[in-house]
Design an enzyme around this catalytic site. Sequence first.
Site, PDB file in Angstrom:
ATOM      1  N   HIS A 491      -0.058  17.205  -8.009  1.00 58.14           N
ATOM      2  CA  HIS A 491      -0.948  17.870  -6.885  1.00 58.14           C
ATOM      3  C   HIS A 491      -0.551  18.115  -5.808  1.00 58.14           C
ATOM      4  O   HIS A 491      -0.540  18.627  -5.096  1.00 58.14           O
ATOM      5  CB  HIS A 491      -2.074  17.187  -6.965  1.00 58.14           C
ATOM      6  N   GLU A 492      -0.417  16.539  -5.365  1.00 60.05           N
ATOM      7  CA  GLU A 492       0.369  16.333  -3.706  1.00 60.05           C
ATOM      8  C   GLU A 492       1.637  17.969  -3.280  1.00 60.05           C
ATOM      9  O   GLU A 492       1.712  17.958  -2.050  1.00 60.05           O
ATOM     10  CB  GLU A 492       0.319  14.983  -3.228  1.00 60.05           C
ATOM     11  N   HIS A 495       1.109  21.233  -2.316  1.00 56.73           N
ATOM     12  CA  HIS A 495       0.999  20.661  -0.886  1.00 56.73           C
ATOM     13  C   HIS A 495       1.710  21.544  -0.004  1.00 56.73           C
ATOM     14  O   HIS A 495       1.732  21.957   0.780  1.00 56.73           O
ATOM     15  CB  HIS A 495      -0.203  19.774  -0.176  1.00 56.73           C
ATOM     16  N   GLU A 520      -6.735  24.876  -1.118  1.00 56.96           N
ATOM     17  CA  GLU A 520      -6.623  23.232  -2.414  1.00 56.96           C
ATOM     18  C   GLU A 520      -5.782  24.034  -3.865  1.00 56.96           C
ATOM     19  O   GLU A 520      -5.532  23.336  -5.084  1.00 56.96           O
ATOM     20  CB  GLU A 520      -7.387  22.663  -2.947  1.00 56.96           C
TER      21      GLU A 520
END
Length: 706
Positions: A491-492, A495, A520
């Site tokens: 997930h990170e 980003h 997101e």
Amino acid sequence: MWKLTRRLQPHINSTRWLVRNFRNGGAGDATGLYGFDHLKTAKGFQRFVADAIERSGELVSYISGMPSSPEIIKAMDEISDTVCCVVDSAELCRQTHPDREFVEEANKAAIEMNDYLHHLNTNHTLYAAVKKAEQDSNLLTKEASRTAHHLRMDFERGGIHLDPEKLDKVNNLTTNIFQLCREFSENIADDPGHVDIFPGSRIPRHLHHLLNPTYRSTSGGSRGSTRSAHKSKQKGFRINTDPRTVSSILQWTSDEEVRKMVYIQGNSVPHANHGVLEKLIAARHELSQMMGCNSYADIMVEPNLAKSPKVVTSFLQELSKTVKPKADEEFIAIRDFKREKCGNPSAELEPWDETYYTSMMKSSINDVDTAVVASYFPLPQCIEGLKVLVESLFGATFHTIPLAPGESWHPNVVKLSLHHPDEGDLGYLYLDLYSRKGKYPGCASFAIRGGRKISETEYQLPVIALVCNFSRACDSSIVKLNHSEVEVLFHEFGHALHSLLSRTDYQHFSGTRVALDLAEMPSNLFEYYAWDYRLLKRFARHYSTGETIPEKLVNSLQGARNMFAATEMQRQVFYALIDQMLFGEQPETARDVSHLVAELKRQHTSWNHVEGTHWYIRFSHLLNYGAGYYSYLYAKCFASTIWQSICEEDPLSLNTGTLLREKFFKHGGAKDPAELLTDLAGKEIISVHGEGIVPATTYLLNELRL
């Protein structure tokens, strides 16, 4: 003025400040923290701030001479870049540096730069220049025109158009809000709460390393935390009720009374945040009134795809209605499972039971042993997985590069360069992945420097830090991730890639600087890769035998993945509705927030509200995502559509990666968000709802079998 989650760039001599203060030198070239020469010592933050203010002042003077419109926008962007390098470096330092002096100086720098931003945001010369540039047809690119428009809108959202008295009040409110947000965060860190449990045998052995021993007299005497215990002393454990520890206790502890005590305490502190939150709600509402809006939610939602809180609330309520029947079924299934396990046919299901029994159900039904799963995900192998993913999708490779003396903030930090064989280096990524005392408690991607075009031949490369808190088990020297941690890492990483692959002319739109309800999407999209066997088999190997993770085990994981999807969806809808309620239109008389939260929980979830608990006083998303938490649900819908329509068939192909990069990642926020989505996935990914845009939910609901 501009949102300073953003950054900027110069006119002539545009690299002077940057070159003097930032280096990507090798291991032999001494530098400062993050490659900034000023930050060789903690006190260097003072010079860092002073130089940024001086450089920004030079640019303001240049802009006041009203050069050509393209040069105005370039200079405005450099001001943002200059200021954000300091603000973002200070934030990362504040959250991760082990040296208290560095943290304190970073705090001072953040406060001073915030004050300076008020000065910039009320500068009528800059505002006039931006208005001139926006109206000028000499802005040769769509991105330049879009930047000018956004800068003007940011000025006006800051109150530049108000009379001096009102503008002064707006600035005071903005400062107050900044201070309240900081106080809210500090209270969470300073007061996690605790529960003492006796005897210590009530806590599973594999959790003992997370806890501090405490002792009491077996005759019921006073408690203490020293180890000078005699045979008359009984050993117990002091459980600090921070979110991570609470989660572990609720998942693994069979003693219901322990779970109850930990749940209640963990959802009741810090008490000081009751008052802070009330003040924050009032200050944000007063700010909205000064700006001529009905609510703070109006201010925050208007620049986004949704456009209006009414659109957001309608979307959330419709989603709530859709998932409720399935969520009720899931609740009954969990309740019946508890009754069977505890041998009590009338046992009630309580919130502190959820994690314990759902974990047990997932394991028993799908034959998933979390310890076995974790053995295939040693952290170094997971990093290899990220490298495999990037090379497969984008033809780029991560290389570990040496840190210069003074550049790192901890011995565990690693620096990677992202390199493309045709394009050269694309950016730099610091990895700070191991847990340590005093560090930011969660996982996050921190910007240090945004990408921007300096000239026709030079591009400022983005620099990002990926921060996590992974820890070793008490009986192991190897950090092994459970699968939920693998998902968080991916997930990170989504980003981070959004920033690293962005190639905007202006840092104002670099990477994640997009509409809040789109930001997101990349992170949610990359979570899918943590579940896909086609990638997992290429890096997930047993820490001791080297065996590739069995496909059967991954299938079991996938079977457990969406077992309680409706319950989780309800929770996210509930959080988003609370966020809208707190920062939406306010009644004339004071509200009982705890009563309203309890009522919303009864309306929109299948679970009881536990009287006396106030989980929202440690819900930090109310700070940086105030009135914007719904964005997570928007992102889940967008990501599901993109995964199923574009990625799922061939998730590791260069064709898939090229499509993602060319249609989405490289643009950052430089294109209209709706245009970005439809160019990538077609018009069916969104729909117009009233004055705003909502995501199509079909793909997500089908995926979750809802």
